[in-house]
Write a protein that holds these residues in place. Sequence first.
Motif, PDB file in Angstrom:
ATOM      1  N   VAL A  80       0.720  -1.198   0.112  1.00  0.00           N
ATOM      2  CA  VAL A  80       0.072  -0.030   0.049  1.00  0.00           C
ATOM      3  C   VAL A  80       1.011   1.339   0.013  1.00  0.00           C
ATOM      4  O   VAL A  80       2.121   1.114   0.477  1.00  0.00           O
ATOM      5  N   ASN A  81       0.296   2.119  -0.492  1.00  0.00           N
ATOM      6  CA  ASN A  81       1.183   3.439  -0.603  1.00  0.00           C
ATOM      7  C   ASN A  81       0.425   4.653  -0.024  1.00  0.00           C
ATOM      8  O   ASN A  81      -1.046   4.701  -0.172  1.00  0.00           O
ATOM      9  N   THR A  82       0.898   5.663   0.215  1.00  0.00           N
ATOM     10  CA  THR A  82       0.250   6.545   1.273  1.00  0.00           C
ATOM     11  C   THR A  82       0.305   8.042   0.440  1.00  0.00           C
ATOM     12  O   THR A  82       1.559   8.361   0.025  1.00  0.00           O
ATOM     13  N   PHE A  84       0.343  11.623   1.712  1.00  0.00           N
ATOM     14  CA  PHE A  84       0.176  12.335   3.101  1.00  0.00           C
ATOM     15  C   PHE A  84      -0.563  13.777   3.235  1.00  0.00           C
ATOM     16  O   PHE A  84      -0.473  14.472   2.312  1.00  0.00           O
ATOM     17  N   PHE A 101      11.642   7.679  -6.599  1.00  0.00           N
ATOM     18  CA  PHE A 101      12.305   7.155  -5.446  1.00  0.00           C
ATOM     19  C   PHE A 101      11.919   5.746  -5.326  1.00  0.00           C
ATOM     20  O   PHE A 101      12.915   4.875  -5.134  1.00  0.00           O
ATOM     21  N   ALA A 102      10.799   5.332  -5.241  1.00  0.00           N
ATOM     22  CA  ALA A 102      10.487   3.990  -4.991  1.00  0.00           C
ATOM     23  C   ALA A 102      11.001   3.076  -5.816  1.00  0.00           C
ATOM     24  O   ALA A 102      11.365   1.833  -5.760  1.00  0.00           O
ATOM     25  N   ARG A 149       4.176  10.009  -6.951  1.00  0.00           N
ATOM     26  CA  ARG A 149       5.224   9.290  -6.048  1.00  0.00           C
ATOM     27  C   ARG A 149       4.606   8.054  -5.459  1.00  0.00           C
ATOM     28  O   ARG A 149       5.170   7.026  -5.559  1.00  0.00           O
ATOM     29  N   ALA A 150       3.536   8.217  -4.981  1.00  0.00           N
ATOM     30  CA  ALA A 150       2.766   6.757  -4.445  1.00  0.00           C
ATOM     31  C   ALA A 150       2.240   6.033  -5.325  1.00  0.00           C
ATOM     32  O   ALA A 150       1.981   4.848  -5.080  1.00  0.00           O
TER      33      ALA A 150
END
Lengths: 373, 276
Positions: A80-82, A84, A101-102, A149-150
């Motif tokens: 899961v990704n968030t 924020f 990044f990931a 990003r997420a």
Amino acid sequence: MNEKKIIELKNVAKSYDGEMILDHISLDVHEKEFVTFLGPSGCGKTTTLRIIAGFVTPDTGDVVFDGTRINDIPAYKRHVNTVFQKYALFPHLNVYENIAFALRLNKVSEEEIFERVEEMLAMVNLRGFEKRDVNLLSGGQQQRVAIARALINKPKVLLLDEPLGALDLKLRKDMQNELKNIQRKTGITFIYVTHDQEEALSMSDTVVVMADGKIQQIGTPTDIYNEPQNAFVADFIGESNIIDGIMLDDYKVRFSGHEFECLDKGFDKNERVDVVVRPEDVDVTKPGQGMLDGVVTSVTFKGVHYEIIVNINNFKWMIQSTDYVEPNQNIGIYIEPDAIHIMKRSEYSGKFGDYSSFSDELEKLSDASEEEE
Amino acid sequence: MNKKSLMQKAAAAPHMVWSVLFIIAPLIFVVYYAFTDKEGNPTLGNITELAQASYLEVFIRSVCFAFLATVICLIIAYPIAYFMSKAKPRTQKILIMLVMLPQWLNFLIRTYSWMALLEDTGIINTILGYMNIGPLHMINTSGAVILGMVYNYLPYMIIPLHSVISKIDPRVLEAASDLGCSPLRVLVRVVIPLSVSGIVSGVTMVFVPSISTFYISQKLGGGNFDLIGDTIERQFQTAYNYNLGAAMSFVLMLIIVISMAVMNRYSGEDDGGVIV
């Protein structure tokens, strides 16, 4: 809901310093669903989200992801990704590197990274921003970077923690549409946290209304609005007049000293109930020609309609009408049977739905809670 | 407007006077002595004299010792600062107090204490003797000098590191682990890059006093490890060769300025978003 369950919360509880934040909640989230946790600040919605993300460990209960219990799996191993609340972008990286990044963690080839970052940038309408410093972007742009990003790792579930809270109204509406489109396009399950009921109603497949660490109601936006389960839900979602009533018989309810026809049944004879009437469902008539008579105490112009507060038997009703009435004028009101919704009494009975203290105190309360968010 | 700027000038005046008296004027004297001979005639002789092998050795040793002390301080201080910043605010305050506590003692006394500890018949060797180990020769070694530097200047590394690390937004760290970073990767990919400014100021605050110290090397090195500071001190206190001493000070200043320029270049690039 035909899709299979992707996340299940089973009897999950969490307390901090002896204070119960989440009081044994259970909940299923299905694949491709857009679920919103809606409630005032401190209701436990963000804690629930953080439990799913893996930042908070529940005291008791199980968190199940795709059929596997994941209580003990750390956040960085969860699919899961968030997004924020305040975006939490990496200040030392530019837009491109933030989104990449990931992928950089997984030894993805440079060409593939480039391709996927560009795809993400196109999706969030940020083409050409690759080299920009994230600290110099506007709130809306930072938000887009955070979403890209997420999403780049194609998570099964995307968690969004009040992602639009810091944006102005116009931008928020645009982003709501965009988020909804992204969700449809990608087919990713979205779990969305907000205290904005309008946002919840317009975006979600399912709304989970929370208060005091408990789930108050789970349903589609229409269910939640038209068939609230208790006084809290009725008051929190839109405006409501909530009046004490007595169910005389099936389809027959008495409140404000008058007997009304309604569409609800299945209550005990003479059971005390909460009656909900939405302000837009009340028709204004000449005095004596409606079902109830009252005196107008205040009128506020709201653009689309007037907001009229009427004193009927010492209970202040809110009525929304496109016709202007004078303050201190005597008026009658008429209510259609299908405008009356009957609820069982609950711990919230009598706490909400009277507009006698309206405007000053309540507005201040809601302002304060928004600032806190 | 004029009045205000006059007021501003008046407010800045004490600082100006201070700077001129205690910073600018001494610098001018240093440069003057460095480039004149005993009669006051301009010359480069003092600088060229420093090219002798014995002086070069001192300079190289000073740079190496200061560099080693700085690196060791960084390696020790970083984990300390990192875990301090994870503690509760109240605990953090107490820990900072404890880090600064030795600084309340006089620098000389602290260094003397190390002598007492490290001597061949000192406290450590006495204890080791009870355990039938040793005696280990520790005092008057290069290790003892570097230890003295590390011990004395470690707090100046910990404090700036802690202040930078504790300001990193915890949500950014959560975002990193959310995106798949193990705790070690969070440290390498996010925490360290975001604490570069603290590393730069910590390194500066340890390297500069380490390279110019003289007392530590005399007491813990037993005079076997002459550093720039010792040599300068001797020129002024024993040899009364102010010109040569000033020339050394001048070269030392150049070394420090160049080192700082290199450091700042690195940090500047990092802020620009280039991954090293």
